[in-house]
Scaffold this active site. Structure first.
Site, PDB file in Angstrom:
ATOM      1  N   SER A  58      36.161  49.856  34.968  1.00 55.64           N
ATOM      2  CA  SER A  58      36.719  51.077  35.596  1.00 55.64           C
ATOM      3  C   SER A  58      36.246  52.398  34.993  1.00 55.64           C
ATOM      4  O   SER A  58      36.624  53.458  35.500  1.00 55.64           O
ATOM      5  CB  SER A  58      38.258  51.079  35.604  1.00 55.64           C
ATOM      6  OG  SER A  58      38.757  50.247  36.618  1.00 55.64           O
ATOM      7  N   THR A  59      35.461  52.375  33.922  1.00 55.87           N
ATOM      8  CA  THR A  59      35.109  53.654  33.276  1.00 55.87           C
ATOM      9  C   THR A  59      33.789  54.249  33.773  1.00 55.87           C
ATOM     10  O   THR A  59      33.330  55.263  33.243  1.00 55.87           O
ATOM     11  CB  THR A  59      35.043  53.515  31.738  1.00 55.87           C
ATOM     12  OG1 THR A  59      34.000  52.608  31.389  1.00 55.87           O
ATOM     13  CG2 THR A  59      36.359  53.018  31.181  1.00 55.87           C
ATOM     14  N   VAL A  71      27.288  48.234  36.997  1.00 54.78           N
ATOM     15  CA  VAL A  71      27.088  46.925  36.387  1.00 54.78           C
ATOM     16  C   VAL A  71      27.049  45.829  37.458  1.00 54.78           C
ATOM     17  O   VAL A  71      26.344  44.827  37.315  1.00 54.78           O
ATOM     18  CB  VAL A  71      28.162  46.674  35.299  1.00 54.78           C
ATOM     19  CG1 VAL A  71      29.525  46.386  35.876  1.00 54.78           C
ATOM     20  CG2 VAL A  71      27.723  45.578  34.340  1.00 54.78           C
ATOM     21  N   ASP A  72      27.778  46.035  38.549  1.00 54.76           N
ATOM     22  CA  ASP A  72      27.798  45.093  39.669  1.00 54.76           C
ATOM     23  C   ASP A  72      26.387  44.925  40.247  1.00 54.76           C
ATOM     24  O   ASP A  72      25.865  43.801  40.395  1.00 54.76           O
ATOM     25  CB  ASP A  72      28.764  45.645  40.728  1.00 54.76           C
ATOM     26  CG  ASP A  72      29.138  44.650  41.810  1.00 54.76           C
ATOM     27  OD1 ASP A  72      28.632  43.521  41.773  1.00 54.76           O
ATOM     28  OD2 ASP A  72      29.941  45.013  42.683  1.00 54.76           O
TER      29      ASP A  72
HETATM   30  P1  ADP Z   1      33.594  50.654  37.679  1.00 54.82           P
HETATM   31  O1  ADP Z   1      33.394  50.838  39.162  1.00 54.82           O
HETATM   32  O2  ADP Z   1      34.619  49.565  37.354  1.00 54.82           O
HETATM   33  O3  ADP Z   1      33.878  51.940  36.989  1.00 54.82           O
HETATM   34  P2  ADP Z   1      30.766  50.685  36.846  1.00 54.82           P
HETATM   35  O4  ADP Z   1      29.779  49.598  36.983  1.00 54.82           O
HETATM   36  O5  ADP Z   1      30.545  51.942  37.618  1.00 54.82           O
HETATM   37  O6  ADP Z   1      32.207  50.035  37.151  1.00 54.82           O
HETATM   38  O7  ADP Z   1      30.896  51.085  35.320  1.00 54.82           O
HETATM   39  C1  ADP Z   1      31.515  50.293  34.351  1.00 54.82           C
HETATM   40  C2  ADP Z   1      30.771  50.425  33.033  1.00 54.82           C
HETATM   41  O8  ADP Z   1      29.652  49.534  33.054  1.00 54.82           O
HETATM   42  C3  ADP Z   1      30.202  51.813  32.765  1.00 54.82           C
HETATM   43  O9  ADP Z   1      30.519  52.154  31.428  1.00 54.82           O
HETATM   44  C4  ADP Z   1      28.691  51.613  32.911  1.00 54.82           C
HETATM   45  O10 ADP Z   1      27.981  52.466  32.044  1.00 54.82           O
HETATM   46  C5  ADP Z   1      28.546  50.182  32.465  1.00 54.82           C
HETATM   47  N1  ADP Z   1      27.304  49.476  32.833  1.00 54.82           N
HETATM   48  C6  ADP Z   1      26.443  49.701  33.845  1.00 54.82           C
HETATM   49  N2  ADP Z   1      25.429  48.808  33.807  1.00 54.82           N
HETATM   50  C7  ADP Z   1      25.673  47.984  32.755  1.00 54.82           C
HETATM   51  C8  ADP Z   1      25.000  46.871  32.151  1.00 54.82           C
HETATM   52  N3  ADP Z   1      23.866  46.383  32.660  1.00 54.82           N
HETATM   53  N4  ADP Z   1      25.549  46.299  31.042  1.00 54.82           N
HETATM   54  C9  ADP Z   1      26.700  46.756  30.524  1.00 54.82           C
HETATM   55  N5  ADP Z   1      27.388  47.804  31.041  1.00 54.82           N
HETATM   56  C10 ADP Z   1      26.869  48.408  32.129  1.00 54.82           C
END
Ligand code: ADP
Length: 179
Positions: free
Chosen positions: A123-124, A39-40
């Protein structure tokens, strides 16, 4: 799915966090705040270079803390960058750090007069926190914070996949069934 808490509401939806039209979206960032995957990466791609330029001046972010930048080209006015725990089995303080990440994000949102805030499932993804456990902490912490921060009228949790949405919806139903 949505539940009312006094004058505010908590909404669960499936979708893309970067498209949210809210005062602030929360980023599940890493401690460097210099960008990452998941998501970052999606937030920085959609929001443009201004967000990263502001992040560089913030000096990173400890797990459980939260910092704010503008939303750049996003529809959201702000991005609140928080860092969740990396799952290491659950005995390294992960539940507390995850709750703090949600709580600090709500405090920063409230302190910046945000009325509407959208969260991802912190975190998931890459950090590997089991989603059933993480969802209970996310929901309980946000529900408690909504009572403390009356200026926030709506919090949304935006789940990327339908499976993740179903887990959160099941946990929220169990939490809000009248006893
Ligand atoms: P972390 O490192 O905290 O686990 P991640 O980005 O890897 O963060 O994942 C956190 C959640 O965000 C996951 O469930 C992932 O599927 C979700 N995610 C990724 N892209 C997006 C998006 N554009 N909008 C909403 N959720 C997202």
């Amino acid at each position: 799915m949505e539940v009312k808490i006094g004058n505010s509401q908590l909404v669960l939806k499936q979708g893309d966090l970067t498209e949210e039209e809210v005062d602030a979206i929360v980023n599940a960032a890493n401690p460097s705040l210099l960008g990452g995957g998941g998501v970052d990466g999606a937030i920085h791609r959609a929001g443009g270079p201004e967000i990263l330029a502001q992040c560089k001046k913030l000096g990173g972010c400890h797990p459980g803390d939260a910092k704010i930048t503008s939303g750049g080209k996003l529809k959201a006015k702000y991005v609140i960058h928080t860092v969740g725990p990396i799952w290491g089995g659950g005995k390294e303080g992960e539940p507390k750090i995850l709750a703090q990440a949600y709580q600090r994000s709500m405090e920063v949102a409230s302190g910046n007069h945000c009325r509407t805030v959208s969260f991802p499932s912190i975190s998931t993804g890459a950090y590997g926190y089991p989603i059933d456990q993480a969802s209970r902490i996310a929901l309980r912490t946000i529900l408690n914070c909504l009572k403390d921060h009356q200026g926030i009228s709506e919090v949304r949790i935006v789940l990327f996949s339908f499976e993740d949405y179903q887990v959160y919806a099941r946990e929220l139903r169990q939490m809000t069934i009248p006893m």
